[in-house]
Enzyme design. Structure first.
Site, short mmCIF file in Angstrom:
data_model
loop_
_atom_site.label_atom_id
_atom_site.label_comp_id
_atom_site.label_asym_id
_atom_site.label_seq_id
_atom_site.Cartn_x
_atom_site.Cartn_y
_atom_site.Cartn_z
N ASP A 184 89.51 59.52 -7.47
CA ASP A 184 90.86 59.08 -6.93
C ASP A 184 91.07 57.78 -7.12
OD1 ASP A 184 93.46 59.16 -5.14
OD2 ASP A 184 92.78 61.29 -4.89
N HIS A 207 91.73 56.82 -10.56
CA HIS A 207 93.32 56.84 -10.47
C HIS A 207 93.68 55.43 -10.50
CE1 HIS A 207 93.38 61.17 -9.29
NE2 HIS A 207 92.45 60.83 -10.48
#
Length: 382
Positions: A184, A207
């Site tokens: 993430d 991310h």
């Protein structure tokens, strides 16, 4: 018991040691202050939680493992390892695409954040290895004067919601010289944050570094004076991102992204004011939005994944982004020779230098819709 003894000690400086060569199984615990003196938790061995949901104590919250609450003056450091043992949590059928035939099963899906600091100040986290948290690795909420230095966070690329460092409602935060690879955001910045300096972060896979998401469920969000500089993004889903939900209010302003190198990044520079994780009514168009203004991008260079444009500024239909400034941008496709055009929607700004690829889609000036709207900007007290 060790914590209580050190916390209540009348000495000005107290050290708790998890020694090298030993592994410690620690149940979900809230370490509560305030303590009398400055406290050092030195992890030279390995500490770990119970192994998965079935081993979690039945009467304990599944949302947190280690919580440090109302601490003023503490260092978490050491040459050891904090092992979150997240694999069994990631495979729960309620996790994305972990259900039957790749579906996501409905129902509650609580998983613990590994290390939580809440309502604390004068904190230092340095020279630690942390891996495989069930969910977020570090979370700082309602904290001030936080210094994070030289930590190493790892989790598999497909591990769900394993943000490296998440901060919200916090100020005077410095994150330096840190390596994060996960499933993430490497660093995520929530509402209520200001005076944050992020420097020399190596991020990927993951991310990227994100401000947001902000404004979910029509909430008010305030973020200001954030700097991300001298960092490296490698094979991440995003580079530097601002993401807001429709229907929110408040503002994101005074943001600088400077001297960042991208290597095969899918969305190197992105503002997404239509952020949405579900389909249907909850993501329909709304007239209010978090104001995004005064964003500087300077000396951002490298390569991008050609599945997405190298720059995307998708701003609210009714509350445009304003004062976006681009300088020394050079982004080339990682493969092939096709240079994709940047994407802009309702984005106002200017170029201090020529960019690669050229940006022709930014609007000039200042939108009349904002000049005549009574938009409530944030102050430090809000």
């Amino acid at each position: 018991m060790a914590w209580d003894t050190a916390c209540q000690s009348q000495s000005e400086f107290n050290i708790i040691i998890a020694p090298k060569g030993f592994s410690f199984l620690i149940q979900p615990t809230i370490f509560t202050g305030p303590c009398h003196g400055y406290l050092v938790l030195k992890v030279d061995g390995t500490i770990m939680p119970p192994d998965g949901p079935d081993s979690w104590p039945k009467n304990n919250s599944k949302r947190q493992w280690l919580v440090f609450y109302r601490i003023n003056g503490m260092s978490l450091e050491g040459s050891g390892l904090i092992d979150g043992r997240g694999h069994k949590w990631w495979e729960l059928p309620c996790k994305p695409h972990r259900g039957p035939n790749g579906t996501t099963a409905p129902g509650p899906c609580d998983s613990p954040f590994a290390i939580n600091f809440f309502m604390s100040s004068n904190l230092s986290v340095q020279e630690l290895r942390v891996k495989d948290s069930p969910q977020i690795h570090f979370r700082f909420d309602a904290c001030r004067s936080v210094h994070i230095e030289s930590i190493y966070i790892t989790a598999p690329r497909l591990s769900p919601n394993t943000d490296g460092i998440h901060i919200e409602n916090s100020s005077d935060v410095r994150i330096y010289n840190t390596v994060i690879s996960n499933g993430d955001d490497c660093v995520s910045i929530g509402t209520g944050c200001y005076d944050v300096d992020i420097k020399n972060i190596t991020c990927g896979p993951g991310h990227g570094i994100s401000i947001g998401s902000l404004g979910k469920y029509n909430t008010r969000a305030c973020v200001s004076n954030i700097t991300v500089r001298d960092s490296f993004m490698q094979m991440t889903e995003n580079g530097v991102r601002i993401k807001t939900w429709q229907g929110g209010s408040g503002s994101v302003s005074g943001i600088t992204f400077s001297n960042i190198h991208m290597e095969n990044v899918r969305n190197p520079m992105i503002i997404d004011q239509f952020y949405c994780l579900s389909e249907g009514e909850r993501c329909s168009n709304k007239t209010s939005a978090v104001v995004v203004s005064d964003i500087l991008y300077t000396n951002i260079k490298g390569t991008y994944d050609i599945r997405n444009p190298p720059m995307s500024f998708a701003c609210s239909d009714t509350v445009p982004c304003t004062n976006l400034t681009l300088s020394d941008i050079e982004l080339l496709p990682d493969q092939g020779n096709m240079v994709l055009d940047p994407f802009c929607w309702n984005a106002y700004g200017d170029l201090r230098t020529l960019t690669i690829p050229p940006v022709f889609c930014l609007l000039d000036g200042f939108p009349q819709s904002i000049l005549h709207n009574d938009i409530a900007h944030c102050s430090r007290d809000s």
